[in-house]
Design a protein around this motif. Structure first.
Motif, PDB file in Angstrom:
ATOM      1  N   SER A 195       0.817  -1.219   0.000  1.00 24.87           N
ATOM      2  CA  SER A 195       0.000   0.000   0.000  1.00 24.87           C
ATOM      3  C   SER A 195       0.847   1.263   0.000  1.00 24.87           C
ATOM      4  N   ARG A 196       2.153   1.127   0.246  1.00 27.80           N
ATOM      5  CA  ARG A 196       3.045   2.284   0.295  1.00 27.80           C
ATOM      6  C   ARG A 196       3.826   2.480  -1.001  1.00 27.80           C
ATOM      7  N   HIS A 197       3.503   1.696  -1.986  1.00 23.65           N
ATOM      8  CA  HIS A 197       4.220   1.805  -3.251  1.00 23.65           C
ATOM      9  C   HIS A 197       4.139   3.234  -3.783  1.00 23.65           C
ATOM     10  N   ASP A 198       5.304   3.825  -3.999  1.00 19.68           N
ATOM     11  CA  ASP A 198       5.407   5.204  -4.488  1.00 19.68           C
ATOM     12  C   ASP A 198       6.334   5.194  -5.702  1.00 19.68           C
ATOM     13  N   PRO A 199       5.792   5.286  -6.918  1.00 21.40           N
ATOM     14  CA  PRO A 199       6.635   5.231  -8.127  1.00 21.40           C
ATOM     15  C   PRO A 199       7.734   6.286  -8.145  1.00 21.40           C
ATOM     16  N   ALA A 200       7.501   7.446  -7.550  1.00 20.79           N
ATOM     17  CA  ALA A 200       8.528   8.482  -7.548  1.00 20.79           C
ATOM     18  C   ALA A 200       9.729   8.060  -6.705  1.00 20.79           C
ATOM     19  N   LEU A 201       9.474   7.440  -5.550  1.00 19.43           N
ATOM     20  CA  LEU A 201      10.579   6.951  -4.728  1.00 19.43           C
ATOM     21  C   LEU A 201      11.321   5.823  -5.425  1.00 19.43           C
ATOM     22  N   VAL A 202      10.577   4.913  -6.044  1.00 19.52           N
ATOM     23  CA  VAL A 202      11.203   3.812  -6.774  1.00 19.52           C
ATOM     24  C   VAL A 202      12.091   4.359  -7.890  1.00 19.52           C
ATOM     25  N   ASP A 203      11.598   5.343  -8.623  1.00 19.04           N
ATOM     26  CA  ASP A 203      12.369   5.907  -9.728  1.00 19.04           C
ATOM     27  C   ASP A 203      13.634   6.591  -9.236  1.00 19.04           C
ATOM     28  N   ALA A 204      13.545   7.327  -8.126  1.00 17.29           N
ATOM     29  CA  ALA A 204      14.738   7.976  -7.575  1.00 17.29           C
ATOM     30  C   ALA A 204      15.779   6.949  -7.167  1.00 17.29           C
ATOM     31  N   TRP A 205      15.331   5.855  -6.577  1.00 15.58           N
ATOM     32  CA  TRP A 205      16.244   4.761  -6.193  1.00 15.58           C
ATOM     33  C   TRP A 205      16.896   4.153  -7.429  1.00 15.58           C
ATOM     34  N   LYS A 206      16.120   3.875  -8.438  1.00 15.18           N
ATOM     35  CA  LYS A 206      16.674   3.263  -9.652  1.00 15.18           C
ATOM     36  C   LYS A 206      17.699   4.172 -10.314  1.00 15.18           C
ATOM     37  N   ARG A 207      17.434   5.477 -10.354  1.00 15.05           N
ATOM     38  CA  ARG A 207      18.312   6.406 -11.059  1.00 15.05           C
ATOM     39  C   ARG A 207      19.495   6.859 -10.222  1.00 15.05           C
ATOM     40  N   GLY A 208      19.517   6.486  -8.949  1.00 16.19           N
ATOM     41  CA  GLY A 208      20.597   6.956  -8.080  1.00 16.19           C
ATOM     42  C   GLY A 208      20.463   8.433  -7.782  1.00 16.19           C
ATOM     43  N   GLN A 209      19.253   8.836  -7.377  1.00 15.37           N
ATOM     44  CA  GLN A 209      18.974  10.230  -7.056  1.00 15.37           C
ATOM     45  C   GLN A 209      18.238  10.323  -5.719  1.00 15.37           C
ATOM     46  N   THR A 210      18.738   9.594  -4.722  1.00 18.85           N
ATOM     47  CA  THR A 210      18.056   9.550  -3.429  1.00 18.85           C
ATOM     48  C   THR A 210      18.586  10.569  -2.437  1.00 18.85           C
ATOM     49  N   GLY A 211      19.763  11.172  -2.706  1.00 17.64           N
ATOM     50  CA  GLY A 211      20.390  12.053  -1.738  1.00 17.64           C
ATOM     51  C   GLY A 211      21.223  11.318  -0.711  1.00 17.64           C
ATOM     52  N   PHE A 212      21.371  10.035  -0.868  1.00 18.56           N
ATOM     53  CA  PHE A 212      22.258   9.215  -0.026  1.00 18.56           C
ATOM     54  C   PHE A 212      23.381   8.714  -0.936  1.00 18.56           C
ATOM     55  N   PRO A 213      24.578   9.320  -0.869  1.00 19.16           N
ATOM     56  CA  PRO A 213      25.605   9.078  -1.879  1.00 19.16           C
ATOM     57  C   PRO A 213      26.000   7.619  -2.089  1.00 19.16           C
ATOM     58  N   MET A 214      26.071   6.821  -1.002  1.00 16.99           N
ATOM     59  CA  MET A 214      26.503   5.433  -1.187  1.00 16.99           C
ATOM     60  C   MET A 214      25.436   4.631  -1.924  1.00 16.99           C
ATOM     61  N   VAL A 215      24.168   4.915  -1.629  1.00 12.38           N
ATOM     62  CA  VAL A 215      23.092   4.259  -2.367  1.00 12.38           C
ATOM     63  C   VAL A 215      23.121   4.692  -3.822  1.00 12.38           C
ATOM     64  N   ASP A 216      23.266   5.977  -4.063  1.00  9.62           N
ATOM     65  CA  ASP A 216      23.228   6.483  -5.433  1.00  9.62           C
ATOM     66  C   ASP A 216      24.410   5.977  -6.249  1.00  9.62           C
ATOM     67  N   ALA A 217      25.591   5.950  -5.646  1.00 12.34           N
ATOM     68  CA  ALA A 217      26.757   5.424  -6.362  1.00 12.34           C
ATOM     69  C   ALA A 217      26.552   3.955  -6.705  1.00 12.34           C
ATOM     70  N   SER A 218      25.997   3.198  -5.776  1.00 17.17           N
ATOM     71  CA  SER A 218      25.784   1.769  -5.999  1.00 17.17           C
ATOM     72  C   SER A 218      24.777   1.531  -7.114  1.00 17.17           C
ATOM     73  N   MET A 219      23.671   2.257  -7.097  1.00 13.47           N
ATOM     74  CA  MET A 219      22.644   2.049  -8.107  1.00 13.47           C
ATOM     75  C   MET A 219      23.133   2.461  -9.489  1.00 13.47           C
ATOM     76  N   ARG A 220      23.923   3.504  -9.571  1.00  7.06           N
ATOM     77  CA  ARG A 220      24.477   3.913 -10.868  1.00  7.06           C
ATOM     78  C   ARG A 220      25.517   2.898 -11.354  1.00  7.06           C
ATOM     79  N   CYS A 221      26.309   2.370 -10.426  1.00  7.97           N
ATOM     80  CA  CYS A 221      27.281   1.332 -10.785  1.00  7.97           C
ATOM     81  C   CYS A 221      26.563   0.093 -11.296  1.00  7.97           C
ATOM     82  N   LEU A 222      25.499  -0.312 -10.611  1.00  8.77           N
ATOM     83  CA  LEU A 222      24.720  -1.473 -11.052  1.00  8.77           C
ATOM     84  C   LEU A 222      24.213  -1.282 -12.472  1.00  8.77           C
ATOM     85  N   ARG A 223      23.615  -0.134 -12.727  1.00  8.00           N
ATOM     86  CA  ARG A 223      23.032   0.107 -14.034  1.00  8.00           C
ATOM     87  C   ARG A 223      24.105   0.190 -15.124  1.00  8.00           C
ATOM     88  N   ALA A 224      25.282   0.714 -14.787  1.00  5.41           N
ATOM     89  CA  ALA A 224      26.336   0.912 -15.782  1.00  5.41           C
ATOM     90  C   ALA A 224      27.165  -0.333 -16.039  1.00  5.41           C
TER      91      ALA A 224
END
Length: 511
Positions: A301-330
């Motif tokens: 019930s808490r599914h939020d597409p905007a939060l999911v998209d920020a996580w996928k793109r590495g735009q969460t404001g948490f640098p280690m998460v964002d670096a990891s997600m960008r590394c995964l995608r690349a």
């Protein structure tokens, strides 16, 4: 979507007793029980791989993983050429191809590989056609995997490997015009990821030799993502596609690694590989449903597409998460600690449904193994109801595993001017330093999209409120058997992600 399919040319009856070796996941000829059995017990053996349109159209494999698969197949082709025979390709529904071989008088043998979803239904249907699934992988299939599992796995890892009789393949006489290049063109395979290892057994053996020669650096390189990229084995894609067997890898490391601590640490990971594969064999539902029924629908019930998209793109404001997600995608790769952190952040901090994140990882990871990916996502999302629930602190991970900022600076270039001591919380960078570094937090790099402390506390409270029901569900022996991931000593419930490699109950430190 309609696809051009092509089966082998008219399949003649074999000259003598004939056996098709249907390759799916185990893409090698060495230490391969199906290959060994076909060459020992039959006059003619016909190796076969079927390019399944369903695999290419299901959207759960990135093009870089598909290219890795194709490189593995090209290597397997060369191996069969050296054996004096030909690997036959088909492009069709595998069941239709197998049915044609069976109708022509061929037996079919394949390895039994734990799977779920489409693959499980495919194999069940193949068994009704008479396909003989043979097992030699350390996995118990007697319905009681908890009894004597360690001894069973030990026996597999230390047993002799299977070698095919190179002169016993015979002339199968089956031809096909299907080629790897034609399949790549048919599906417009255009890999975009960088730093992906080359697929195939020969490349895997080279990586194995180089890794073992430098294995003493392994224990200190597991957790830090920049070190892990070059100092861990990076053999997980090769294991996933069976270029090497787990047994071959175990025995090579056991025989050739000089550093005892590093050897034991790496070997323990191979036991865990078998353990989680056993979990998927026990219950294929790991890929789709929370193993503990109390947590089914948790966060839905808490599914939020905007939060999911920020996580996928590495735009969460948490640098280690964002670096990891960008590394995964690349690159299609992350070390396991960063995978665990990103999964925990997605489920425990963003409060998003675990299946969405697990499927995203499965799409991008070149080494995507259903057994490890989905069981670990459930473990990190806390929906098993067993073992300590671990909520990773991504700020602490910066300080502990990227203290010089190498990883964050590489994958979050907008923060490169920021010194390492500010990378755990760039949102706290004073305005005069933002001006000095030329970084405007909120414009160049986002503020945190959620309040970490508040979200962590809420997750802890929600899980605590479900503890009694979750443990009650585990009183059902079948659910307990599925959910229990280890017989090791249970750790206390904790939101502290400190640990040492010797006290694991999950794969978060694995490389």
């Amino acid at each position: 979507m309609g696809r051009t399919v092509s089966a082998p040319d008219a399949i003649a009856s074999p000259s003598g007793d004939g056996c098709v070796v249907w390759h799916r996941r185990q893409l090698r000829t060495a230490d391969h029980l199906a290959v060994a059995r076909a060459t020992r017990e039959y006059d003619v053996a016909c190796p076969l791989f079927v390019f399944d349109p369903a695999f290419y159209d299901d959207g759960l494999a990135c093009d870089s993983r598909i290219r890795f698969l194709h490189e593995c197949l090209a290597d397997l082709q060369r191996a069969y050429d050296r054996h004096g025979t030909t690997l036959v390709f088909a492009h069709d529904d595998p069941l239709s191809t197998l049915e044609a071989f069976v109708a022509a008088g061929w037996d079919v043998v394949a390895t039994a590989d734990p799977t779920g979803r489409y693959g499980l239904h495919r194999d069940e249907a193949a068994a009704t056609l008479g396909v003989d699934f043979v097992a030699d992988d350390g996995i118990k299939r007697d319905g009681d995997s908890r009894e004597g599992w360690s001894d069973h796995a030990e026996a597999y890892l230390t047993d002799e490997t299977h070698s095919p009789d190179a002169s016993a393949f015979g002339d199968h006489g089956v031809s096909s015009d299907v080629t790897i290049d034609a399949i790549e063109a048919e599906y417009d395979v255009s890999p975009s990821k960088s730093r992906v290892p080359t697929g195939g057994r020969e490349a895997a053996l080279d990586r194995l030799e180089a890794f073992v020669a430098d294995i003493s650096t392994y224990p200190e390189s597991i957790s830090a993502p920049s070190k892990a990229e070059s100092k861990t084995s990076r053999l997980s894609p090769s294991l996933r596609f069976g270029c090497l067997s787990v047994r071959e890898l175990f025995q090579y490391v056991d025989d050739h690694a000089d550093d005892g601590r590093a050897r034991e640490l790496f070997v323990s990971r191979l036991y865990w590989n078998r353990h989680y594969t056993q979990k998927l064999e026990d219950w294929p539902g790991w890929m789709d449903h929370a193993v503990n029924p109390v947590f089914r629908g948790f966060n839905r019930s808490r599914h939020d597409p905007a939060l999911v998209d920020a996580w996928k793109r590495g735009q969460t404001g948490f640098p280690m998460v964002d670096a990891s997600m960008r590394c995964l995608r690349a690159t299609g790769w992350l070390n396991f600690r960063m995978r665990a952190m990103c999964a925990s952040f997605f489920s425990d901090i963003l409060h998003q449904p675990w299946r969405i994140g697990a499927d995203y990882f499965y799409y991008h990871l070149v080494d995507a193994d259903p057994a490890i990916n989905y069981t670990q996502w459930q473990q990190q999302a806390g929906v098993t109801g067993v073992n300590a629930m671990r909520i990773y602190n991504p700020r602490k991970q910066v300080r502990d595993n990227d203290p010089d900022g190498t990883f964050v600076h590489e994958w979050v270039p907008e923060l490169r001017p920021v010194p390492p001591e500010y990378l755990d919380r760039p949102e706290r960078l004073p305005l005069h330093l933002q001006t000095e570094f030329g970084v405007d937090v909120g414009t160049d790099y986002p503020y945190p999209i959620v309040d970490y402390e508040a979200q962590r506390e809420e997750t802890t409270d929600r899980h605590r409120a479900l503890d009694d029901r979750a443990h009650e569900a585990l009183s059902d022996p079948e659910i307990r058997r599925r959910a229990s991931l280890s017989r090791r000593r249970r750790r206390r419930r904790s939101t502290d992600d400190s640990s040492t490699p010797g006290d694991q109950t999950d794969l978060s430190e694995f490389g």
